[in-house]
Design a protein around this motif. Structure first.
Motif, mmCIF file in Angstrom:
data_model
loop_
_atom_site.group_PDB
_atom_site.id
_atom_site.type_symbol
_atom_site.label_atom_id
_atom_site.label_comp_id
_atom_site.label_asym_id
_atom_site.label_seq_id
_atom_site.Cartn_x
_atom_site.Cartn_y
_atom_site.Cartn_z
ATOM 1 N N GLU A 101 0.853 -1.194 0.000
ATOM 2 C CA GLU A 101 0.000 0.000 0.000
ATOM 3 C C GLU A 101 0.890 1.245 0.000
ATOM 4 O O GLU A 101 2.045 1.189 0.466
ATOM 5 N N PRO A 102 0.389 2.380 -0.487
ATOM 6 C CA PRO A 102 1.201 3.605 -0.568
ATOM 7 C C PRO A 102 1.766 4.071 0.770
ATOM 8 O O PRO A 102 2.828 4.688 0.815
ATOM 9 N N GLN A 103 1.098 3.786 1.874
ATOM 10 C CA GLN A 103 1.563 4.240 3.189
ATOM 11 C C GLN A 103 2.625 3.330 3.808
ATOM 12 O O GLN A 103 3.130 3.602 4.893
ATOM 13 N N ASP B 235 14.698 3.142 -7.128
ATOM 14 C CA ASP B 235 13.793 4.232 -6.739
ATOM 15 C C ASP B 235 13.914 4.535 -5.253
ATOM 16 O O ASP B 235 13.899 5.700 -4.845
ATOM 17 N N LEU B 236 14.004 3.489 -4.434
ATOM 18 C CA LEU B 236 14.117 3.699 -2.989
ATOM 19 C C LEU B 236 15.347 4.525 -2.651
ATOM 20 O O LEU B 236 15.300 5.418 -1.808
ATOM 21 N N VAL B 237 16.440 4.246 -3.332
ATOM 22 C CA VAL B 237 17.684 4.972 -3.064
ATOM 23 C C VAL B 237 17.613 6.393 -3.608
ATOM 24 O O VAL B 237 17.858 7.362 -2.886
ATOM 25 N N ASP C 101 13.744 9.771 7.177
ATOM 26 C CA ASP C 101 13.804 8.551 7.976
ATOM 27 C C ASP C 101 13.094 7.438 7.210
ATOM 28 O O ASP C 101 11.887 7.502 6.980
ATOM 29 N N PRO C 102 13.809 6.387 6.795
ATOM 30 C CA PRO C 102 13.205 5.316 6.005
ATOM 31 C C PRO C 102 12.064 4.594 6.723
ATOM 32 O O PRO C 102 11.208 4.010 6.071
ATOM 33 N N GLU C 103 12.058 4.641 8.044
ATOM 34 C CA GLU C 103 10.957 4.011 8.785
ATOM 35 C C GLU C 103 9.696 4.883 8.771
ATOM 36 O O GLU C 103 8.590 4.381 8.941
ATOM 37 N N GLN C 104 9.874 6.197 8.553
ATOM 38 C CA GLN C 104 8.738 7.122 8.561
ATOM 39 C C GLN C 104 8.310 7.559 7.163
ATOM 40 O O GLN C 104 7.173 7.974 6.965
ATOM 41 N N THR C 105 9.215 7.485 6.197
ATOM 42 C CA THR C 105 8.912 7.905 4.830
ATOM 43 C C THR C 105 8.138 6.798 4.130
ATOM 44 O O THR C 105 8.523 5.633 4.179
ATOM 45 N N THR C 106 7.041 7.175 3.477
ATOM 46 C CA THR C 106 6.225 6.171 2.795
ATOM 47 C C THR C 106 6.679 5.980 1.354
ATOM 48 O O THR C 106 7.302 6.855 0.752
#
Length: 139
Positions: free
Chosen positions: A17-19, A53-55, A64-69
């Motif tokens: 999901e996007p989130q 894309d993630l990088v 923050d990768p844990e907070q960024t969707t």
């Protein structure tokens, strides 16, 4: 004999999901040994996100990768293929748009992904790309 996208696509693609957090998507990619996941809202395709894309779109931005969707990292301007389309059409679209992976949809619902590696293994399994595509990961 005419070949179709369904003959070589990876069926049952991994979706998020996007989130979903960027970190969670990265873990899914690691655990599933894949380089792309589809981003869906319910059963509707919203985008595609790759490890690159993630990088480029997320990690390099310093969030923050844990907070960024994943919503901000995925490609949303997609073209898709239908399972019954001919492979030659898939090759043409991938060349035209310079992409390595294309979502496969059936009546608007994601059912697979076809990749450059899939095409290489089917069309020229002895090529360098074909060899690389079937090689075990070096992780």
């Amino acid at each position: 004999m005419t070949q179709h996208v369904r003959d070589i696509m990876t069926a049952d693609p991994v979706t998020v999901e996007p989130q979903t957090s960027v970190a969670q998507v990265a873990r899914i990619m690691r655990d599933e040994d894949i380089g792309a996941v589809l981003v869906t809202e319910g059963d509707t395709l919203r985008g595609l996100v790759t490890d690159r894309d993630l990088v480029i779109r997320s990690i390099c931005e310093g969030g923050d990768p844990e907070q960024t969707t994943v919503a901000g990292a995925c490609s949303e301007d997609l073209f898709t293929l239908e399972p019954d389309e001919e492979l030659d059409h898939a090759v043409q679209l991938m060349r035209e748009h310079a992409v390595r992976r294309v979502p496969v949809v059936d009546h608007g619902h994601p059912v697979g992904i076809v990749s450059l590696g899939d095409l290489a293994m089917e069309r020229d399994p002895e090529s360098a790309l074909g060899d690389i595509s079937v090689a075990r990961p070096n992780t």
